[in-house]
Write a protein that holds these residues in place. Structure first.
Motif, mmCIF file in Angstrom:
data_model
loop_
_atom_site.group_PDB
_atom_site.id
_atom_site.type_symbol
_atom_site.label_atom_id
_atom_site.label_comp_id
_atom_site.label_asym_id
_atom_site.label_seq_id
_atom_site.Cartn_x
_atom_site.Cartn_y
_atom_site.Cartn_z
ATOM 1 N N VAL A 112 46.461 40.661 45.451
ATOM 2 C CA VAL A 112 46.438 40.453 44.000
ATOM 3 C C VAL A 112 45.139 41.050 43.491
ATOM 4 N N PHE A 113 45.245 41.873 42.457
ATOM 5 C CA PHE A 113 44.084 42.583 41.933
ATOM 6 C C PHE A 113 43.917 42.268 40.453
ATOM 7 N N LEU A 114 42.672 42.027 40.071
ATOM 8 C CA LEU A 114 42.358 41.822 38.653
ATOM 9 C C LEU A 114 41.945 43.158 38.049
ATOM 10 N N THR A 115 42.484 43.464 36.887
ATOM 11 C CA THR A 115 42.070 44.682 36.186
ATOM 12 C C THR A 115 41.041 44.367 35.107
ATOM 13 N N THR A 116 41.197 43.223 34.438
ATOM 14 C CA THR A 116 40.196 42.821 33.430
ATOM 15 C C THR A 116 40.012 41.311 33.467
ATOM 16 N N LEU A 117 38.815 40.910 33.122
ATOM 17 C CA LEU A 117 38.466 39.495 32.961
ATOM 18 C C LEU A 117 37.687 39.409 31.657
ATOM 19 N N VAL A 118 38.216 38.634 30.709
ATOM 20 C CA VAL A 118 37.558 38.463 29.411
ATOM 21 C C VAL A 118 37.223 36.988 29.261
ATOM 22 N N GLN A 119 35.940 36.709 28.994
ATOM 23 C CA GLN A 119 35.506 35.330 28.774
ATOM 24 C C GLN A 119 34.936 35.222 27.374
ATOM 25 N N GLN A 120 35.443 34.251 26.617
ATOM 26 C CA GLN A 120 34.927 33.972 25.271
ATOM 27 C C GLN A 120 34.606 32.484 25.211
ATOM 28 N N GLY A 121 33.331 32.177 25.310
ATOM 29 C CA GLY A 121 32.928 30.769 25.348
ATOM 30 C C GLY A 121 33.438 30.125 26.623
ATOM 31 N N ARG A 122 34.230 29.065 26.490
ATOM 32 C CA ARG A 122 34.776 28.357 27.650
ATOM 33 C C ARG A 122 36.171 28.878 28.010
ATOM 34 N N ASN A 123 36.746 29.772 27.225
ATOM 35 C CA ASN A 123 38.086 30.309 27.484
ATOM 36 C C ASN A 123 37.978 31.647 28.206
ATOM 37 N N PHE A 124 38.971 31.931 29.035
ATOM 38 C CA PHE A 124 38.986 33.212 29.730
ATOM 39 C C PHE A 124 40.425 33.724 29.846
ATOM 40 N N THR A 125 40.539 35.033 30.025
ATOM 41 C CA THR A 125 41.834 35.690 30.191
ATOM 42 C C THR A 125 41.722 36.628 31.386
ATOM 43 N N LEU A 126 42.692 36.521 32.300
ATOM 44 C CA LEU A 126 42.745 37.386 33.481
ATOM 45 C C LEU A 126 43.924 38.335 33.324
ATOM 46 N N ASN A 127 43.693 39.615 33.499
ATOM 47 C CA ASN A 127 44.763 40.613 33.563
ATOM 48 C C ASN A 127 44.711 41.222 34.952
ATOM 49 N N GLY A 128 45.873 41.417 35.533
ATOM 50 C CA GLY A 128 45.887 41.998 36.867
ATOM 51 C C GLY A 128 47.283 42.400 37.292
ATOM 52 N N SER A 129 47.387 42.721 38.568
ATOM 53 C CA SER A 129 48.685 43.117 39.118
ATOM 54 C C SER A 129 48.806 42.585 40.535
ATOM 55 N N ALA A 130 50.062 42.398 40.935
ATOM 56 C CA ALA A 130 50.370 41.889 42.271
ATOM 57 C C ALA A 130 51.657 42.565 42.734
ATOM 58 N N PRO A 131 51.874 42.628 44.067
ATOM 59 C CA PRO A 131 53.079 43.297 44.556
ATOM 60 C C PRO A 131 54.356 42.517 44.249
ATOM 61 N N SER A 132 54.256 41.200 44.014
ATOM 62 C CA SER A 132 55.463 40.432 43.711
ATOM 63 C C SER A 132 55.108 39.253 42.809
ATOM 64 N N HIS A 133 56.131 38.669 42.266
ATOM 65 C CA HIS A 133 55.947 37.505 41.420
ATOM 66 C C HIS A 133 55.424 36.322 42.255
ATOM 67 N N ARG A 134 55.802 36.278 43.515
ATOM 68 C CA ARG A 134 55.344 35.224 44.412
ATOM 69 C C ARG A 134 53.816 35.243 44.529
ATOM 70 N N HIS A 135 53.203 36.409 44.582
ATOM 71 C CA HIS A 135 51.750 36.516 44.659
ATOM 72 C C HIS A 135 51.082 35.997 43.376
ATOM 73 N N VAL A 136 51.718 36.251 42.238
ATOM 74 C CA VAL A 136 51.188 35.737 40.968
ATOM 75 C C VAL A 136 51.236 34.213 40.976
ATOM 76 N N MET A 137 52.321 33.644 41.485
ATOM 77 C CA MET A 137 52.461 32.185 41.559
ATOM 78 C C MET A 137 51.422 31.593 42.517
ATOM 79 N N GLN A 138 51.130 32.314 43.627
ATOM 80 C CA GLN A 138 50.085 31.849 44.539
ATOM 81 C C GLN A 138 48.735 31.780 43.832
ATOM 82 N N LEU A 139 48.437 32.772 43.008
ATOM 83 C CA LEU A 139 47.178 32.760 42.248
ATOM 84 C C LEU A 139 47.156 31.573 41.274
ATOM 85 N N LEU A 140 48.261 31.354 40.579
ATOM 86 C CA LEU A 140 48.332 30.209 39.654
ATOM 87 C C LEU A 140 48.132 28.895 40.403
#
Length: 195
Positions: A112-140
């Protein structure tokens, strides 16, 4: 011819007139003395009242100056308190970024690879890619587990979609299986203050 002597009556009348005039002069003098005494007393009272009024005006002006100074100091204290809170917030954010990156590095599943990480105060947004949906669920799941909950809150998958197979520039060619990648966007909130 016999004459009448009115001299004694005139003399008595003149004495009565003299006594009347003396009594009138004494009464007028006494009245004038009473009026002057009252005027002097009233003037003394007015002078005391004026002194008291001047003293009250002076004290009022001094208190107004002290109140004005107190207000200025309260404004300065409020401004310093606002600046202190702002500096604490900046310090907190400065401490959050390295800790956020460290926590993400520990919890990131393989492939699983992150392409961008944006932090604004206490909130953050992760953008990335993974080979499958299962890998995204593992990250969650890794972000939501008991250890992650101490640092991350309100983790949500905002978007997930299949994308063309493009290998991230920092990935080894053998790290990603051939096929389509799944892009994702995860949003979250950092938990309480960092130590």
């Amino acid at each position: 011819m016999s004459g009448l002597n009115f001299l004694a009556q005139r003399h008595q009348a003149a004495g009565a007139h003299r006594r009347f005039h003396l009594l009138l002069a004494a009464t007028a003098t006494g009245g004038l003395a009473v009026v002057l005494a009252l005027a002097w007393h009233i003037a003394g009272q007015a002078a005391q009242q004026q002194q008291l009024l001047n003293l009250l005006r002076t004290e009022h002006a001094r208190l107004d100056a002290a109140i004005s100074l107190g207000r200025q100091q309260d404004e300065k204290i409020d401004e310093l308190e606002r600046k202190r809170r702002h500096l604490e917030t900046l310090q907190q954010q400065r401490n959050d970024a390295p800790q956020l990156l460290g926590e993400l590095a520990q919890r990131m599943p393989p492939q699983v690879f992150l392409t961008t990480l944006v932090q604004q105060g206490r909130n953050f947004t992760l953008n990335g890619s993974a080979p499958s949906h299962r890998h995204v669920m593992q990250l969650l799941d890794a972000l939501r587990d008991a250890e992650g909950a101490q640092f991350f809150q309100q983790i949500e998958l905002q978007e997930a979609r299949s994308a063309a197979s493009a290998v991230p520039t920092n990935a080894a060619p053998s790290a990603i299986a051939p096929g389509r990648l799944h892009d994702f966007v995860i949003v979250g909130h950092l938990a309480g203050a960092t130590q």
